[in-house]
Design an enzyme around this catalytic site. Structure first.
Site, PDB file in Angstrom:
ATOM      1  CE1 TYR A 144      -3.675   2.518   0.504  1.00  0.00           C
ATOM      2  CE2 TYR A 144      -2.501   3.226   2.474  1.00  0.00           C
ATOM      3  CZ  TYR A 144      -3.501   3.419   1.539  1.00  0.00           C
ATOM      4  OH  TYR A 144      -4.337   4.507   1.642  1.00  0.00           O
ATOM      5  CG  ASP A 239       5.699   3.731   0.980  1.00  0.00           C
ATOM      6  OD1 ASP A 239       5.983   4.459   1.967  1.00  0.00           O
ATOM      7  OD2 ASP A 239       4.540   3.534   0.586  1.00  0.00           O
ATOM      8  CE  LYS A 267       0.976   4.592   8.401  1.00  0.00           C
ATOM      9  NZ  LYS A 267       0.905   3.736   7.259  1.00  0.00           N
TER      10      LYS A 267
HETATM   11  C1  LIG Z   1       0.361   4.382   5.858  1.00  0.00           C
HETATM   12  C2  LIG Z   1       1.118   4.184   4.622  1.00  0.00           C
HETATM   13  C3  LIG Z   1       1.008   5.057   3.532  1.00  0.00           C
HETATM   14  C4  LIG Z   1      -0.017   6.154   3.483  1.00  0.00           C
HETATM   15  O1  LIG Z   1       0.203   7.119   4.447  1.00  0.00           O
HETATM   16  P1  LIG Z   1      -1.010   8.109   4.819  1.00  0.00           P
HETATM   17  O2  LIG Z   1      -0.385   9.063   5.772  1.00  0.00           O
HETATM   18  O3  LIG Z   1      -2.075   7.234   5.412  1.00  0.00           O
HETATM   19  O4  LIG Z   1      -1.466   8.750   3.559  1.00  0.00           O
HETATM   20  C5  LIG Z   1       1.838   4.878   2.460  1.00  0.00           C
HETATM   21  N1  LIG Z   1       2.735   3.880   2.441  1.00  0.00           N
HETATM   22  C6  LIG Z   1       2.868   3.011   3.453  1.00  0.00           C
HETATM   23  C7  LIG Z   1       3.892   1.944   3.381  1.00  0.00           C
HETATM   24  C8  LIG Z   1       2.051   3.118   4.573  1.00  0.00           C
HETATM   25  O5  LIG Z   1       2.161   2.229   5.549  1.00  0.00           O
END
Ligand SMILES: *Cc1c(COP(=O)(O)O)cnc(C)c1O
Length: 433
Positions: A144, A239, A267
């Site tokens: 994701y 990511d 995060k």
């Molecule tokens: C949570 C997450 C996102 C998206 O981040 P948001 O702040 O919710 O838009 C993108 N990539 C990874 C790997 C994630 O865990």
């Protein structure tokens, strides 16, 4: 969610917000339960509107590595707020947080702050397309990367939970440029590069998948992506929105010794406030406006409260260096859960990487999203409900990683394993009905 307060709130929420929530998985739909309403958090515990406390392994979906309402973070936000909540011009806190990241994340020499992981990955891909003059991107099933159009192709997490292979509203032209391949499968990457090699702008990957449950990279996978990207001129994007400052201080790139071209963070970076970033070598980042032509902007980007919270959290991580301890406790938790399953003859597998962890109702090993989806999700639902009833809050989906904070004690882990044992017993009873 039986209290009067909870029901009233739920009705009000559903009347004015789709599903009663601001983000889909919060609706608890895939476990067949009602959304929870948080009142406050304290360390490892989340208190809900019905007056119950839960040992929290969701931790706001990853950011709260120090637990809820850590005094250093709360005080930093209060101090910053007294000076004003937003300025629309640069602050020293921004520079300090950027310097902190640059000093610790191997692939980042310069970065741009944004407000969400979605923005970070979206902007990183724009930059990769601009830098290479190519348009296709390669991602992996179950990874994701936020909800930008190009990424809603076999995305894990909420999308998987809802069983949507894709989303209405995404133009075919956007998704047609995205190739989604099985995770941990370099042969599939070779096929894609043979076919489209000189059209691929970027390979984007969760270096440890946390949005399809937890799937660690097999030996050589990340190195293989690095080698193939370099050879074909595609940019490698890690990511690390979830793994950054989580699986090691310098993220997965430090842990596995593979340096990407671009990195996205979020995060943990924001200490529970909406902060994210994308970064890389100076030569690439100076293509971003106003240093270069690749446009990207944000009214609240670099917000002083977010910068203060992030800096306070990261400085506390530096001061206490909890990473080994977190990893040990996460491993203890997973071992405890798997031992409980084995004692009951329930096929289960799982792992921990740093303070990210996950288990599946499957004999394992789970190496791909297809493996994860083959797990027993009906049993997960019964187990989940019993864990919640027992006072343990796991992510309400079989396709989400769990987290641990420095506030979780060995005693909390032991209590969690006891709740899990009872929940596994309950899941067996469910079977016989
Ligand atoms: C949570 C997450 C996102 C998206 O981040 P948001 O702040 O919710 O838009 C993108 N990539 C990874 C790997 C994630 O865990």
């Amino acid at each position: 969610m039986t209290s009067r307060v909870g029901r009233d709130l739920l009705e009000r929420a559903r009347a004015v917000m789709p599903g009663g929530v601001s983000s889909p998985v919060r609706a608890f739909g895939s476990v067949g339960l009602d959304p929870r309403f948080a009142i406050r958090g304290e360390g490892a515990r989340l208190h809900d509107a019905s007056g119950r406390a839960y040992l929290d392994y969701v931790l706001s979906w990853g950011p709260l590595i120090l637990g809820h309402a850590h005094p250093a973070v709360v005080e930093a936000i209060q101090r910053a707020a007294r000076d004003g909540t937003s300025f629309g011009v640069t602050t020293e806190r921004e520079v300090a947080l950027a310097e902190h990241v640059v000093a610790r994340v191997p692939g980042v020499e310069m970065l741009r702050f944004v407000n969400s992981g979605t923005e970070a990955t979206m902007s990183a891909i724009r930059l990769a397309r601009a830098a290479t003059g190519r348009e296709r991107i390669v991602k992996f099933d179950g990874c994701y990367h936020g909800h930008a159009d190009s990424f809603l192709v076999t995305a894990g997490s909420g999308v998987a939970t809802l069983g949507l292979p894709d989303s209405p509203g995404v133009p075919r032209a956007a998704s047609a440029l995205t190739l989604s391949l099985p995770y941990n499968d370099l042969d599939a990457v070779d096929v894609a590069f043979d076919r489209y090699g000189d059209e691929i702008a970027a390979v984007i990957v969760e270096p440890v998948v946390g949005n399809a449950g937890l799937i660690p990279p097999v030996d050589g996978f990340l190195e293989g992506l690095r080698e193939r990207s370099t050879r074909t001129g595609a940019l490698l994007v890690f990511d690390e929105v979830m793994t950054g400052f989580r699986v090691a201080r310098g993220g997965a790139q430090e842990r596995y010794g593979v340096t990407p071209d671009l990195t996205t963070l979020g995060k943990v970076l924001g200490g529970g406030l909406p902060v994210a970033a994308y970064g890389g070598p100076r030569e690439l980042m100076e293509r971003v406006a106003p240093a270069g032509p690749v446009y990207q902007a944000g009214t609240l980007s670099g917000n002083p409260l977010g910068m203060a919270a992030g800096l306070a959290q990261l400085e506390e991580l530096d001061r206490t260096d909890p990473f080994d301890d977190l990893e040990r406790r996460a491993a203890t938790l997973v071992r405890g859960i798997l031992a409980a399953a084995e004692a009951r003859g329930i096929p289960m597998c799982g792992s921990a990487v740093g303070s990210m962890w996950g288990v599946y109702f499957a004999p394992g090993p789970v190496r791909s999203f297809a493996d994860a989806k083959a797990s027993d999700t009906a049993r997960f639902r019964r187990y989940y409900a019993a864990c919640l009833e027992g006072g343990v809050f796991f992510a309400p989906s079989p396709f989400e990683a769990g987290f641990l904070s420095t506030a979780h004690t060995d005693g909390d882990i032991a209590e969690t394993v006891r709740v899990v044992e009872a929940a596994l017993d309950a899941s067996l009873e469910g079977m016989s009905i």
